[in-house]
Design an enzyme around this catalytic site. Structure first.
Site, short mmCIF file in Angstrom:
data_model
loop_
_atom_site.label_atom_id
_atom_site.label_comp_id
_atom_site.label_asym_id
_atom_site.label_seq_id
_atom_site.Cartn_x
_atom_site.Cartn_y
_atom_site.Cartn_z
N VAL A 37 7.50 3.88 2.78
CA VAL A 37 7.69 4.60 4.08
C VAL A 37 9.19 5.04 4.07
O VAL A 37 10.13 4.55 3.75
CB VAL A 37 7.41 3.54 5.13
N TYR A 97 0.97 -1.21 -0.09
CA TYR A 97 -0.15 -0.06 0.07
C TYR A 97 0.98 1.36 -0.01
O TYR A 97 0.24 2.29 0.09
CB TYR A 97 -1.11 -0.15 1.16
N ASP A 147 -4.21 -8.29 11.82
CA ASP A 147 -2.85 -8.48 11.23
C ASP A 147 -1.66 -8.53 12.22
O ASP A 147 -0.55 -7.93 11.87
CB ASP A 147 -2.64 -7.63 10.10
#
Length: 476
Positions: free
Chosen positions: A47, A44, A164
C-alpha cells in the site's frame, strides 16, 4: 482518475513499468499521482501513499493498494476481484471509499485507489497505551464505537458480513472536513450471505483469532453477521482497556484446527458456556469431539466487569456483555446496539470522534509512518524523502494499509487463508451492478430486515442522521 463521486472506473495500461522513477517510464495512470512512499505491506500486496495531480483535486491524499499476483500465476487475484465487486456497490460515510481501479495488462497487476485516512484504531490504542499512558476519553470511545456500528449496520442491512473486523481495519480520518470519522476497511474477506444461510465454511476459517467468535472456534459450519458483532465487542473492550481482551496463541493448520488456547482465554473471562444458555452448543464439532478439554474443564468466571473495569450495572457493561453473548442467536445486532442506552447518556457520541469535550486535552495522534524510499516494485529507487503532512486528506483510507514494518508493538496473529470464490469467470471487472453473490445491492434505502435484525434500521445513506437528537448540533 475518478472524481470520487462514485464513478469508480477502471484505468488500463499496457506499460509494464510500475516504478516510481522518471515520468517517461511511468504508466499513464500513474502519471496522475505523485508517489510519496509505502505505508503498508501485507499478505496480499503493498500500500502506497500518493497525491493527485489532476486539476481541481490537486494534492489530495490517496492510498493505492497494489495486489500481488495470484499464486497460480493466472492473473488478477480473486481476493482483489472480490474486494472490488463489493466496494463498487456500497456507499456509506463509515465505510472506506474506493475511488478508482487501475490495471496494467502487460503483467495483469492491479491497483486500487482509495481516499486516505491518517489513523486507525490500532494506532490510536497503541498511542494511549505506549506513549501517553492514559485511557481514551469516554466521548472518543463512544463516538468511534457508534460510527463503527453505524457502518456495520449498513453492511449487514445489505447482507454483507465483513468477517475480519479488528482495530487495524477500522480507520479514522485526520485533518479535513471528515476529521474523526470512522471508516471500516479491508473487505478481502467480506462475503454476501443469504437466508436461508448457506455454509460459508468452505471459504476457510476467518477473522483474526483474537476477535474470532466462539461459534467459529468450535467449528460452526453456518454462521451469520453475529461473528462481526463479537469482534466489535472485542474492539470495544480494547478501546476501554488498551489491550486485547482475548489474546490467545493460534494453532497454524488447515482446515479449521482446534484453537484450545483462544477458547481458554475466553472461558476464563466469560465463564464456561452451558447448554442451558447456548442450546445449539451441542451441535458444534469441537464441542462434541474435545470433551476432555472443553466439556470436562470447568471455568469459574471472575466476571467480565473485572477485566474491563466497568460496573456491572453500567450501560457500557450491559452493551459489552450483549456483544459478547455466547449464543450467536441471542447476541445483540448492530441495529439493536445503535439503540442502546449507552449511546443516549452523556457524553453523547458525535461525528468527530477525535475532539473531546471542552476542557479536556486534545490528543495529537501521530500519522501513520511512510517509507519514502520505496517505489511500486518494493525497491528503493525513489528520490530523497519527502515530508509528509496530514493537511489534505479528506476521506477514508485503504483496505489492508497496515502492517507497517516500523510498528514494534504486539500485533494480532496474521496469515488467515483467504480462499478464492467460486465462479470467478463470471465477474465483470469493468462494470455491472450485481455483487459477487448475484444479489442486487440496496442503494440508499432501508432493505427488508432479516431475522436477526428485527429493530428499525438506521438510514444507510450518508446523512449520519442516527445520532441522538440532542447531539446533532455538536461536533458535526
Amino acid at each position: 482518475m475518478g472524481d470520487g463521486s462514485g464513478n469508480r472506473g477502471v484505468t488500463h495500461s499496457n506499460n509494464n513499468n510500475n516504478g516510481g522513477g522518471g515520468t517517461s517510464n511511468k504508466p499513464e495512470w500513474l502519471q496522475q499521482y505523485d508517489l510519496i512512499g509505502k505505508i503498508g505491506e501485507g499478505t496480499y500486496g503493498l500500500v502506497f501513499l500518493a497525491r493527485t495531480k489532476t486539476p481541481g483535486n490537486r494534492g489530495k491524499s490517496i492510498a493505492i493498494k497494489k495486489f500481488k499476483q495470484s499464486k497460480d500465476g493466472d492473473g488478477v487475484s480473486p481476493t482483489a476481484i472480490r474486494e472490488i465487486m463489493l466496494l463498487r456497490e456500497i456507499s456509506h460515510e463509515n465505510v472506506v471509499k474506493l475511488v478508482n481501479v487501475h490495471i496494467n495488462h502487460a503483467d495483469m497487476s492491479l491497483y486500487l485507489a482509495f481516499d486516505y485516512a491518517e489513523h486507525d484504531l490500532y494506532e490510536i490504542i497503541r498511542h494511549h497505551r505506549d506513549k501517553v499512558n492514559h485511557a481514551i476519553n469516554q466521548y472518543t470511545v463512544k463516538s468511534l464505537l457508534w460510527q463503527l456500528l453505524n457502518g456495520l449496520n449498513y453492511l449487514h442491512s445489505n447482507w454483507i458480513i465483513h468477517r475480519d473486523l479488528k482495530p487495524s481495519n477500522i480507520l479514522v480520518m485526520g485533518d479535513g472536513e471528515e476529521q474523526g470519522v470512522v471508516k471500516i476497511a479491508d473487505f478481502g474477506l467480506a462475503r454476501i450471505y443469504q437466508a436461508p444461510l448457506k455454509p460459508l465454511s468452505e471459504n476457510g476459517v476467518v477473522v483474526t483469532i483474537w476477535y474470532r467468535a466462539p461459534e467459529l472456534l468450535l467449528g460452526a459450519k453456518h454462521y451469520t453477521s453475529a461473528v462481526d458483532m463479537w469482534a466489535v465487542g472485542c474492539i470495544f473492550a480494547e478501546l476501554l482497556t488498551l489491550k486485547p481482551l482475548f489474546q490467545g496463541a493460534e494453532v497454524k493448520a488447515t482446515p479449521n484446527p482446534f484453537q484450545l488456547d483462544q477458547l481458554d482465554k475466553i472461558f476464563k473471562v466469560l465463564g464456561h458456556p452451558t447448554l442451558e444458555k447456548w442450546p445449539t452448543l451441542a451441535n458444534l464439532p469441537h464441542w462434541q469431539q474435545d470433551s476432555q478439554h472443553i466439556q470436562g474443564h470447568k471455568y469459574d468466571s471472575h466476571g467480565l466487569h473485572s477485566f474491563v473495569h466497568l460496573s456491572p450495572k453500567s450501560p457500557a457493561y450491559d452493551l459489552l456483555s450483549k456483544m459478547l453473548e455466547y449464543d450467536p442467536r441471542k447476541r445483540i445486532t448492530a441495529a439493536q446496539a445503535l439503540e442502546h442506552e449507552y449511546f443516549r447518556i452523556e457524553p453523547l457520541p458525535g461525528r468527530n470522534g477525535l475532539v473531546p469535550f471542552q476542557g479536556e486535552k486534545v490528543v495529537n495522534y501521530p500519522t501513520r509512518p511512510v517509507d519514502t524510499t520505496t517505489d511500486f516494485e518494493g525497491t528503493t529507487s525513489l528520490q530523497p524523502s519527502q515530508p509528509v503532512s496530514s493537511g489534505n486528506a479528506v476521506s477514508g483510507n485503504m483496505p489492508g494499509a497496515h502492517g507497517v514494518p516500523s510498528r514494534n508493538a504486539t500485533r494480532p496473529p496474521m496469515g488467515m487463508q483467504r480462499m478464492p470464490p467460486q465462479g470467478m469467470a463470471g465477474y465483470n471487472l469493468a462494470g455491472g451492478v450485481m455483487n459477487p453473490g448475484g444479489i442486487p445491492m440496496q442503494r440508499g434505502v432501508n432493505p427488508q430486515a432479516h431475522q436477526q435484525q428485527q429493530l428499525r434500521r438506521k438510514d444507510p445513506g450518508m446523512g449520519m442522521s442516527g445520532y441522538p437528537p440532542q447531539q446533532k448540533q455538536r461536533r458535526m
